[in-house]
Design an enzyme around this catalytic site. Structure first.
Site, PDB file in Angstrom:
ATOM      1  N   GLU A 171       0.926  -0.968  -0.114  1.00  0.00           N
ATOM      2  CA  GLU A 171      -0.068   0.032   0.036  1.00  0.00           C
ATOM      3  C   GLU A 171       0.808   1.128   0.168  1.00  0.00           C
ATOM      4  OE1 GLU A 171      -3.469   0.384  -0.281  1.00  0.00           O
ATOM      5  OE2 GLU A 171      -2.337   2.094  -0.628  1.00  0.00           O
ATOM      6  N   ALA A 231      12.329   4.443   1.496  1.00  0.00           N
ATOM      7  CA  ALA A 231      13.400   5.147   1.900  1.00  0.00           C
ATOM      8  C   ALA A 231      13.946   6.313   0.997  1.00  0.00           C
ATOM      9  CB  ALA A 231      14.433   3.959   1.323  1.00  0.00           C
ATOM     10  N   LEU A 233      11.947   8.333  -0.247  1.00  0.00           N
ATOM     11  CA  LEU A 233      11.190   9.540   0.004  1.00  0.00           C
ATOM     12  C   LEU A 233      11.720  10.117   1.652  1.00  0.00           C
ATOM     13  CD1 LEU A 233       7.442   8.184  -0.242  1.00  0.00           C
ATOM     14  CD2 LEU A 233       8.640  10.016  -1.477  1.00  0.00           C
ATOM     15  N   GLY A 279       8.149  11.318  10.627  1.00  0.00           N
ATOM     16  CA  GLY A 279       7.671  10.337  11.253  1.00  0.00           C
ATOM     17  C   GLY A 279       6.726   9.305  10.616  1.00  0.00           C
ATOM     18  N   CYS A 282       6.067   4.172   9.024  1.00  0.00           N
ATOM     19  CA  CYS A 282       6.672   3.514   7.923  1.00  0.00           C
ATOM     20  C   CYS A 282       8.120   3.826   7.509  1.00  0.00           C
ATOM     21  CB  CYS A 282       6.062   3.676   6.390  1.00  0.00           C
ATOM     22  SG  CYS A 282       4.563   2.828   6.349  1.00  0.00           S
ATOM     23  N   ARG A 352       2.523   7.990  15.603  1.00  0.00           N
ATOM     24  CA  ARG A 352       3.761   6.911  15.661  1.00  0.00           C
ATOM     25  C   ARG A 352       4.892   7.644  14.961  1.00  0.00           C
ATOM     26  NH1 ARG A 352       0.718   1.810  12.884  1.00  0.00           N
ATOM     27  NH2 ARG A 352      -0.193   3.624  11.730  1.00  0.00           N
TER      28      ARG A 352
HETATM   29  C1  UDX Z   1       4.629   7.527   3.906  1.00  0.00           C
HETATM   30  C2  UDX Z   1       4.631   7.316   2.174  1.00  0.00           C
HETATM   31  O1  UDX Z   1       4.516   8.553   1.677  1.00  0.00           O
HETATM   32  C3  UDX Z   1       3.422   6.308   1.753  1.00  0.00           C
HETATM   33  O2  UDX Z   1       3.652   6.110   0.336  1.00  0.00           O
HETATM   34  C4  UDX Z   1       3.676   5.113   2.267  1.00  0.00           C
HETATM   35  O3  UDX Z   1       2.698   4.109   2.006  1.00  0.00           O
HETATM   36  C5  UDX Z   1       3.763   5.200   3.703  1.00  0.00           C
HETATM   37  O4  UDX Z   1       4.924   6.037   4.057  1.00  0.00           O
HETATM   38  P1  UDX Z   1       3.123   8.652   5.528  1.00  0.00           P
HETATM   39  O5  UDX Z   1       4.410   8.242   6.380  1.00  0.00           O
HETATM   40  O6  UDX Z   1       1.791   8.389   5.639  1.00  0.00           O
HETATM   41  O7  UDX Z   1       3.342   7.882   4.016  1.00  0.00           O
HETATM   42  O8  UDX Z   1       3.434  10.192   5.189  1.00  0.00           O
HETATM   43  P2  UDX Z   1       4.259  11.282   4.401  1.00  0.00           P
HETATM   44  O9  UDX Z   1       3.501  12.119   3.978  1.00  0.00           O
HETATM   45  O10 UDX Z   1       5.258  10.336   3.669  1.00  0.00           O
HETATM   46  O11 UDX Z   1       5.102  11.957   5.586  1.00  0.00           O
HETATM   47  C6  UDX Z   1       6.164  11.195   6.389  1.00  0.00           C
HETATM   48  C7  UDX Z   1       6.921  12.254   7.063  1.00  0.00           C
HETATM   49  O12 UDX Z   1       7.648  13.063   6.324  1.00  0.00           O
HETATM   50  C8  UDX Z   1       5.982  13.202   7.877  1.00  0.00           C
HETATM   51  O13 UDX Z   1       6.359  13.336   9.085  1.00  0.00           O
HETATM   52  C9  UDX Z   1       6.021  14.532   6.986  1.00  0.00           C
HETATM   53  O14 UDX Z   1       5.946  15.570   8.084  1.00  0.00           O
HETATM   54  C10 UDX Z   1       7.556  14.489   6.690  1.00  0.00           C
HETATM   55  N1  UDX Z   1       7.865  15.199   5.412  1.00  0.00           N
HETATM   56  C11 UDX Z   1       7.105  14.889   4.273  1.00  0.00           C
HETATM   57  C12 UDX Z   1       8.490  16.546   5.443  1.00  0.00           C
HETATM   58  O15 UDX Z   1       9.171  16.600   6.547  1.00  0.00           O
HETATM   59  N2  UDX Z   1       8.752  17.049   4.469  1.00  0.00           N
HETATM   60  C13 UDX Z   1       8.145  16.717   3.148  1.00  0.00           C
HETATM   61  O16 UDX Z   1       8.519  17.405   2.205  1.00  0.00           O
HETATM   62  C14 UDX Z   1       7.534  15.514   3.117  1.00  0.00           C
HETATM   63  P1  ADP Z   2      -1.351  -0.021  10.023  1.00  0.00           P
HETATM   64  O1  ADP Z   2      -0.553   1.377  10.040  1.00  0.00           O
HETATM   65  O2  ADP Z   2      -0.160  -1.109   9.531  1.00  0.00           O
HETATM   66  O3  ADP Z   2      -2.668  -0.423   9.713  1.00  0.00           O
HETATM   67  P2  ADP Z   2      -2.061  -0.565  12.711  1.00  0.00           P
HETATM   68  O4  ADP Z   2      -1.499  -0.785  14.036  1.00  0.00           O
HETATM   69  O5  ADP Z   2      -3.047   0.828  12.678  1.00  0.00           O
HETATM   70  O6  ADP Z   2      -1.196  -0.560  11.623  1.00  0.00           O
HETATM   71  O7  ADP Z   2      -3.115  -1.675  12.585  1.00  0.00           O
HETATM   72  C1  ADP Z   2      -2.949  -2.874  12.533  1.00  0.00           C
HETATM   73  C2  ADP Z   2      -3.983  -3.802  13.321  1.00  0.00           C
HETATM   74  O8  ADP Z   2      -3.668  -5.324  13.191  1.00  0.00           O
HETATM   75  C3  ADP Z   2      -4.189  -3.418  14.729  1.00  0.00           C
HETATM   76  O9  ADP Z   2      -5.710  -2.966  14.912  1.00  0.00           O
HETATM   77  C4  ADP Z   2      -4.060  -4.758  15.340  1.00  0.00           C
HETATM   78  O10 ADP Z   2      -5.156  -5.062  16.530  1.00  0.00           O
HETATM   79  C5  ADP Z   2      -4.624  -6.009  14.324  1.00  0.00           C
HETATM   80  N1  ADP Z   2      -3.962  -7.179  14.416  1.00  0.00           N
HETATM   81  C6  ADP Z   2      -2.807  -7.532  14.813  1.00  0.00           C
HETATM   82  N2  ADP Z   2      -2.659  -8.915  14.903  1.00  0.00           N
HETATM   83  C7  ADP Z   2      -3.916  -9.456  14.625  1.00  0.00           C
HETATM   84  C8  ADP Z   2      -4.518 -10.656  14.381  1.00  0.00           C
HETATM   85  N3  ADP Z   2      -3.605 -11.861  14.354  1.00  0.00           N
HETATM   86  N4  ADP Z   2      -5.744 -10.893  13.806  1.00  0.00           N
HETATM   87  C9  ADP Z   2      -6.483  -9.620  13.923  1.00  0.00           C
HETATM   88  N5  ADP Z   2      -6.149  -8.388  14.127  1.00  0.00           N
HETATM   89  C10 ADP Z   2      -4.846  -8.330  14.306  1.00  0.00           C
END
Ligand code: UDX
Ligand code: ADP
Length: 466
Positions: A171, A231, A233, A279, A282, A352
């Protein structure tokens, strides 16, 4: 049955599972989509008639849930039964970094992947497509395949009709823009080796994604592409943040540099915003995975190259905390600091790996009283991010209900998240509320300097001291 996917299950109702299944249900009304989770409270909140209680805040999500929930989108804890009636199962469980044992601090902890795969092996019936959606290290699909086949043989030697096909479908949604990213994805990546299974997933996405955007690869390329994209990004954020520090000492302006650099088509203008560091769940985890597998294969130079991206990210957070301390005469005890924004970026309630956590910890260590305001992060969530804080320091940590409450009597305001509403703050009102000398630390470069110039406030902007 392959060719006739009717029932879809997603294990994991989190930031990825919830929004991505909501969009599949919205775009494919002929499918029944059920999202399952172990966490009863989370499922209750997904099912709550008060849509403000949804566990995930994403612009546009509430509207989809309202449209589809109870129609063809369901949330449940009845995991085993939902698995047995599903033709396709997405694994969207969390994969945190291991804290102990082999690979601690670097490798991903696959315990949730493993336990959900075991549940699938036990309860699935007939032909089932298992799709890995969680961010995971390369070769996890192989592990899932092994678990499915070996546990199936052991548990159910009579059920020879049980057949599993494993696909990787990472994703790429970014939080805060998840729904629009899911509606208009830059690409959909499907990795696998069974053509029929790939076609089934392809068919689902074809309901709204143009065919040229759906690409198929072998399973390892798909898994590695996800780690590499994140990585790269993250590396851009660390690159621009490294230059922000250089701007501060040379008198260059980071926004001007970023604009000039980004106008080169080969570089591009996206992801060049300086800030307090990246932050989210991912970036750090995926780079740690890259470091771990690089070391595993003896590629120490590759590992240390990616490690430096993480080091720069931590350094950016530490140096911001140090600058705040220095500007406030090197002493924060009995001083009050208003923190604006606690989520790791705007438009999400996800905290997170938010840079706010480590910056607040450093300020608390210096003795500051901290009052955090975030439009979408609950007080409980804020406190949960400081589990190991000494109880005397905890007393200095509070959340507030507004920008102005955070500003009241404070010596400094620190903007850490780029929430839109922080662009429209009434700075003369803030000026009246704060204690002098009052400092504004704009770590996202979102303040209009001219508004501040009309006040007595001192402004420090990241990468811009001109
Ligand atoms: C990221 C990837 O973009 C997405 O494709 C992947 O599926 C999951 O990880 P996300 O972590 O939700 O998504 O947010 P993103 O918009 O990538 O920002 C990550 C961090 O970088 C944030 O803390 C954001 O504030 C920071 N950031 C981003 C900057 O500081 N400057 C920028 O120009 C862009
Ligand atoms: P992400 O950002 O990858 O979606 P989250 O922590 O938001 O991560 O969501 C992962 C979800 O998976 C949590 O709500 C957790 O309770 C659930 N989970 C973990 N292990 C199992 C499992 N064995 N069966 C059902 N749900 C699970």
């Amino acid at each position: 049955m392959l060719n006739e996917i009717k029932n879809i299950c997603c294990i994991g109702a989190g930031y990825v599972g919830g929004p991505s299944m909501a969009v599949i249900a919205d775009k494919c009304p002929y499918l029944k989509v059920t999202v399952v989770d172990l966490d009863q409270t989370k499922i209750n909140n997904w099912n709550d008639s008060n849509l403000e209680k949804l566990p995930v805040y994403e612009p546009g999500l509430k509207e989809i849930i309202k449209r589809r929930r109870g129609e063809n989108l369901f949330f449940s804890t009845d995991i085993n039964n939902v698995i047995s009636s599903s033709d396709m199962i997405f694994l969207s469980v969390n994969t945190p970094t291991k804290t102990t044992g082999l690979g601690a601090g670097e490798a991903s902890d696959l315990k949730y992947i493993e336990s959900s795969a075991r549940q699938v092996a036990k309860h699935a019936r007939g032909e089932t497509i298992v799709v890995e959606k969680s961010t995971i290290p390369v070769k996890t699909a192989e592990t899932i395949q092994n678990i499915l086949v070996t546990s199936k043989n052991k548990l159910d030697s009579n059920d020879n009709n049980k057949i599993f096909y494993v696909l990787s479908n990472p994703e790429f949604l970014a939080e805060g823009t998840a729904i629009s990213d899911l509606y208009n994805p830059s690409r959909v990546l499907i990795g696998g080796d069974n053509e029929k299974a790939i076609n089934c997933l392809h068919k689902i996405y074809s309901n709204w994604v143009p065919p040229e955007k759906i690409i198929t690869t072998n399973i390892w390329s798909s898994e590695l592409s996800k780690l590499t994209a994140n990585a790269f990004l993250a590396q851009r954020v660390s690159s621009i943040n490294s230059i922000s520090a250089l701007c501060e000492v040379t008198g260059a302006n980071i926004s001007e540099v970023s604009k000039a650099v980004g106008m080169d088509n080969r570089i591009g203008k996206e992801f060049l915003k300086p800030g307090p560091g990246f932050g989210g769940s991912c970036f750090k985890k995926d780079i740690l995975n890259l470091i771990y597998i690089s070391k595993f294969y003896g590629l120490s130079e590759v590992a240390s190259y990616w490690k430096s991206v993480l080091e720069l990210n931590s350094w950016q957070q530490e140096r911001i905390a140090k600058i705040i301390v220095t500007k406030l005469f090197g002493n924060l005890s009995n001083k009050k600091i208003g923190i604006l924004g606690f989520s790791f970026k705007a438009n999400t309630n996800d905290t997170r790996e938010s840079p706010a956590i480590s910056i607040c910890k450093d300020l608390l260590e210096e003795g500051a009283n901290i009052l955090i305001f975030d439009p979408k992060v609950s007080e409980e969530k804020i406190y949960n991010e400081f589990p190991n804080l000494a109880s005397n320091k905890k007393l200095n940590l509070n959340s507030s209900k507004s920008v102005y409450e955070s500003a009241n009597g404070s010596d400094a305001i620190v903007i850490l998240t780029d929430w839109e509403e922080f662009k429209d703050i009434d700075w003369s009102k803030v000026d009246n509320l704060m204690r002098s000398p009052s400092w504004i630390f704009d770590c996202r470069n979102i303040i209009n300097n001219r508004e501040i110039e009309k006040t007595n406030l001192n402004l420090w902007q990241l990468g811009n001291n001109s």
